[in-house]
Design a protein around this motif. Structure first.
Motif, PDB file in Angstrom:
ATOM      1  N   VAL A   1       0.858  -1.189   0.000  1.00 36.07           N
ATOM      2  CA  VAL A   1       0.000   0.000   0.000  1.00 36.07           C
ATOM      3  C   VAL A   1       0.889   1.233   0.000  1.00 36.07           C
ATOM      4  CG1 VAL A   1      -1.735   1.302   1.297  1.00 36.07           C
ATOM      5  CG2 VAL A   1      -1.834  -1.201   1.220  1.00 36.07           C
ATOM      6  N   GLY A   2       0.605   2.178  -0.901  1.00 42.30           N
ATOM      7  CA  GLY A   2       1.376   3.407  -0.969  1.00 42.30           C
ATOM      8  C   GLY A   2       1.213   4.251   0.278  1.00 42.30           C
ATOM      9  N   CYS A   3       2.297   4.905   0.643  1.00 38.34           N
ATOM     10  CA  CYS A   3       2.275   5.724   1.861  1.00 38.34           C
ATOM     11  C   CYS A   3       1.764   7.120   1.584  1.00 38.34           C
ATOM     12  CB  CYS A   3       3.692   5.842   2.430  1.00 38.34           C
ATOM     13  SG  CYS A   3       4.410   4.256   2.861  1.00 38.34           S
ATOM     14  N   CYS A   4       2.339   7.750   0.591  1.00 40.32           N
ATOM     15  CA  CYS A   4       2.108   9.168   0.351  1.00 40.32           C
ATOM     16  C   CYS A   4       0.771   9.385  -0.337  1.00 40.32           C
ATOM     17  CB  CYS A   4       3.230   9.734  -0.501  1.00 40.32           C
ATOM     18  SG  CYS A   4       3.171  11.504  -0.660  1.00 40.32           S
ATOM     19  N   ASP A   5      -0.055  10.202   0.298  1.00 45.21           N
ATOM     20  CA  ASP A   5      -1.355  10.541  -0.257  1.00 45.21           C
ATOM     21  C   ASP A   5      -1.544  12.044  -0.118  1.00 45.21           C
ATOM     22  OD1 ASP A   5      -3.906  10.536  -1.253  1.00 45.21           O
ATOM     23  OD2 ASP A   5      -4.816   9.663   0.517  1.00 45.21           O
ATOM     24  N   SER A   6      -0.929  12.786  -0.984  1.00 52.77           N
ATOM     25  CA  SER A   6      -1.015  14.248  -1.036  1.00 52.77           C
ATOM     26  C   SER A   6      -0.707  14.931   0.287  1.00 52.77           C
ATOM     27  CB  SER A   6      -2.380  14.694  -1.559  1.00 52.77           C
ATOM     28  OG  SER A   6      -3.389  14.376  -0.639  1.00 52.77           O
ATOM     29  N   GLY A   7       0.317  14.459   0.949  1.00 54.76           N
ATOM     30  CA  GLY A   7       0.823  15.193   2.097  1.00 54.76           C
ATOM     31  C   GLY A   7       0.242  14.845   3.442  1.00 54.76           C
ATOM     32  N   ASP A   8      -0.340  13.669   3.605  1.00 57.95           N
ATOM     33  CA  ASP A   8      -0.898  13.356   4.907  1.00 57.95           C
ATOM     34  C   ASP A   8       0.115  12.746   5.861  1.00 57.95           C
ATOM     35  OD1 ASP A   8      -0.707  10.986   3.551  1.00 57.95           O
ATOM     36  OD2 ASP A   8      -2.666  10.242   4.138  1.00 57.95           O
ATOM     37  N   GLY A   9       1.358  12.601   5.426  1.00 57.25           N
ATOM     38  CA  GLY A   9       2.412  12.130   6.319  1.00 57.25           C
ATOM     39  C   GLY A   9       2.848  13.260   7.230  1.00 57.25           C
ATOM     40  N   GLN A  10       3.437  12.897   8.356  1.00 59.71           N
ATOM     41  CA  GLN A  10       3.910  13.940   9.257  1.00 59.71           C
ATOM     42  C   GLN A  10       5.218  13.510   9.900  1.00 59.71           C
ATOM     43  OE1 GLN A  10       0.357  13.648  11.806  1.00 59.71           O
ATOM     44  NE2 GLN A  10       1.736  13.432  13.513  1.00 59.71           N
ATOM     45  N   HIS A  11       6.060  14.491  10.204  1.00 59.78           N
ATOM     46  CA  HIS A  11       7.270  14.232  10.957  1.00 59.78           C
ATOM     47  C   HIS A  11       6.847  13.811  12.348  1.00 59.78           C
ATOM     48  CE1 HIS A  11       9.208  17.358   8.121  1.00 59.78           C
ATOM     49  NE2 HIS A  11       9.108  16.194   7.561  1.00 59.78           N
ATOM     50  N   VAL A  12       7.605  12.905  12.942  1.00 57.15           N
ATOM     51  CA  VAL A  12       7.170  12.347  14.212  1.00 57.15           C
ATOM     52  C   VAL A  12       8.362  12.034  15.102  1.00 57.15           C
ATOM     53  CG1 VAL A  12       7.145   9.945  13.413  1.00 57.15           C
ATOM     54  CG2 VAL A  12       5.586  10.618  15.182  1.00 57.15           C
ATOM     55  N   GLU A  13       8.126  12.146  16.407  1.00 60.63           N
ATOM     56  CA  GLU A  13       9.117  11.693  17.372  1.00 60.63           C
ATOM     57  C   GLU A  13       8.943  10.187  17.490  1.00 60.63           C
ATOM     58  OE1 GLU A  13      10.264  12.276  22.056  1.00 60.63           O
ATOM     59  OE2 GLU A  13       9.052  13.819  21.058  1.00 60.63           O
ATOM     60  N   ALA A  14      10.040   9.450  17.293  1.00 57.25           N
ATOM     61  CA  ALA A  14       9.965   7.990  17.307  1.00 57.25           C
ATOM     62  C   ALA A  14      11.117   7.430  18.117  1.00 57.25           C
ATOM     63  CB  ALA A  14      10.025   7.457  15.875  1.00 57.25           C
ATOM     64  N   GLU A  15      10.920   6.226  18.615  1.00 51.79           N
ATOM     65  CA  GLU A  15      11.995   5.548  19.333  1.00 51.79           C
ATOM     66  C   GLU A  15      11.845   4.042  19.144  1.00 51.79           C
ATOM     67  OE1 GLU A  15      10.147   5.193  23.831  1.00 51.79           O
ATOM     68  OE2 GLU A  15      11.333   6.957  23.357  1.00 51.79           O
ATOM     69  N   TRP A  16      12.986   3.351  19.279  1.00 53.21           N
ATOM     70  CA  TRP A  16      12.994   1.902  19.225  1.00 53.21           C
ATOM     71  C   TRP A  16      12.701   1.381  20.622  1.00 53.21           C
ATOM     72  CZ3 TRP A  16      12.838  -1.885  15.819  1.00 53.21           C
ATOM     73  CH2 TRP A  16      13.185  -3.163  16.217  1.00 53.21           C
ATOM     74  N   ASP A  17      11.739   0.503  20.763  1.00 49.05           N
ATOM     75  CA  ASP A  17      11.382  -0.075  22.053  1.00 49.05           C
ATOM     76  C   ASP A  17      12.096  -1.425  22.168  1.00 49.05           C
ATOM     77  OD1 ASP A  17      10.211  -1.328  24.243  1.00 49.05           O
ATOM     78  OD2 ASP A  17       8.218  -0.536  23.808  1.00 49.05           O
ATOM     79  N   MET A  18      13.154  -1.468  22.971  1.00 54.45           N
ATOM     80  CA  MET A  18      13.967  -2.682  23.120  1.00 54.45           C
ATOM     81  C   MET A  18      13.133  -3.854  23.646  1.00 54.45           C
ATOM     82  SD  MET A  18      17.069  -2.058  22.153  1.00 54.45           S
ATOM     83  CE  MET A  18      18.130  -3.235  22.939  1.00 54.45           C
ATOM     84  N   ALA A  19      12.251  -3.610  24.594  1.00 54.64           N
ATOM     85  CA  ALA A  19      11.467  -4.683  25.201  1.00 54.64           C
ATOM     86  C   ALA A  19      10.525  -5.345  24.195  1.00 54.64           C
ATOM     87  CB  ALA A  19      10.666  -4.151  26.382  1.00 54.64           C
TER      88      ALA A  19
END
Length: 139
Positions: free
Chosen positions: A56-74
């Motif tokens: 499924v394509g991700c980009c749909d006319s700009g509905d993506g957003q920058h986000v704070e993300a982290e890897w959860d080791m557990a």
């Protein structure tokens, strides 16, 4: 207060001010919704080519957003901090990102991004509906 024609100028000024304010808010909202860097148009095709593991394509006319993300080791997966779209002043909430939407290719933009939309349960709690997630360069 009325003008020489007997019309209430104060009311007209109020209406004009509100229309200008709403127009500015709509313009600013539209202009900030697009994650693509205007200074890097060479990434437009790359954004449009991104697909999740189901194709499924991700980009749909700009509905993506920058986000704070982290890897959860557990849990061995990513978490992202999402804000309620109707309550932007409230603190965000961390959500686990399903593996099926994680993009496993280099991130040319250099910023973690998520493509999603909110759904709400009967209590008004937000449930993210995922399309895609691409980690930042450290991910």
């Amino acid at each position: 207060m009325t003008n020489s024609n007997g019309r209430p100028t104060r009311l007209y000024r109020l209406i004009a001010a509100r229309m200008a304010g709403l127009s500015a808010a709509a313009f600013l909202g539209i202009s900030t919704a697009y994650p693509h860097d205007a200074m890097r148009p060479e990434l437009n095709n790359w954004f449009k080519s991104l697909k999740n593991k189901a194709g499924v394509g991700c980009c749909d006319s700009g509905d993506g957003q920058h986000v704070e993300a982290e890897w959860d080791m557990a849990k061995g997966g990513y978490r992202v901090l999402l804000k309620h779209p109707h309550r932007p002043t409230e603190p965000g909430q961390w959500f686990d990102v399903p593996y099926s939407v994680v993009i496993d290719q280099p991130n040319l933009s250099g910023i973690a991004m998520v493509w999603w939309w909110p759904r709400f349960d009967t209590r008004g709690s937000m449930i993210p509906m995922w399309r895609c997630f691409i980690p930042g360069p450290a991910g």
